[in-house]
Design a protein around this motif. Structure first.
Motif: not given
Length: 172
Positions: A65-68, A74-75, A80-83
């Motif tokens: 998602e960081g590419i576009p 956000s990394m 938090e994203f994984l949870k």
């Protein structure tokens, strides 16, 4: 980097990544749903099969998602994203991974040549956005290889990856 080069790299890397997603999904699907078996790990320092599979699937999507976005800021919120997105079953994880990778790959395919050639910083790296497609592919291949070594000790079969396995012929 020229626009033509950026487009050529994207075409090549997205094709490769799509193939890796199919194979990674097969390896994730081979993990037994049984909670006791999916908590298998080789060593106390290792992740469990579940943790490794979710790291592989979740980070592939989150990083891609960081590419576009032209930013990997956000990394910093990876945990938090994984949870927030963690599925309840292996089957749900495999489906989520496939669907989300398709969604984000579509976003990458819609990037302009100028966006693809835009430099993005990630830790000690600063390179054109399109070159990070290689990072995602390498991350997937690396952790998928780890995960494949867990399958037989958990009582599962190793699917074909780049050729037949002892458990499965070409292509599954």
């Amino acid at each position: 980097m020229t626009n033509d080069v950026a487009i050529a790299i994207r075409k090549f890397m997205v094709g490769r990544l799509k193939n890796e997603v199919k194979t990674t999904k097969k390896v994730i699907q081979a993990i037994p749903e049984d909670k006791e078996k999916s908590s298998y790990k080789h060593d106390p320092k290792s992740r469990t099969a579940w943790e490794l599979a979710w790291h592989l699937a979740g980070v592939d999507v989150h990083f891609l998602e960081g590419i576009p976005e032209l930013s990997f800021a956000s990394m910093a919120n990876e945990a938090e994203f994984l949870k927030k997105n963690e599925p309840q079953t292996i089957a749900a994880m495999a489906e989520w991974y496939e669907k989300e990778m398709e969604r984000v790959i579509d976003r990458v395919n819609k990037m302009t040549p100028e966006q693809l050639a835009t430099d993005i910083e990630f830790f000690m790296y600063k390179q054109p956005a399109v070159e990070y497609l290689g990072f995602v592919t390498n991350h997937s291949v690396h952790h998928r290889g780890e995960l494949a070594t867990y399958l037989r000790p958990m009582g599962s079969k190793v699917p074909s990856i780049y050729g037949p396995s002892a458990d499965e012929g070409f292509g599954g």
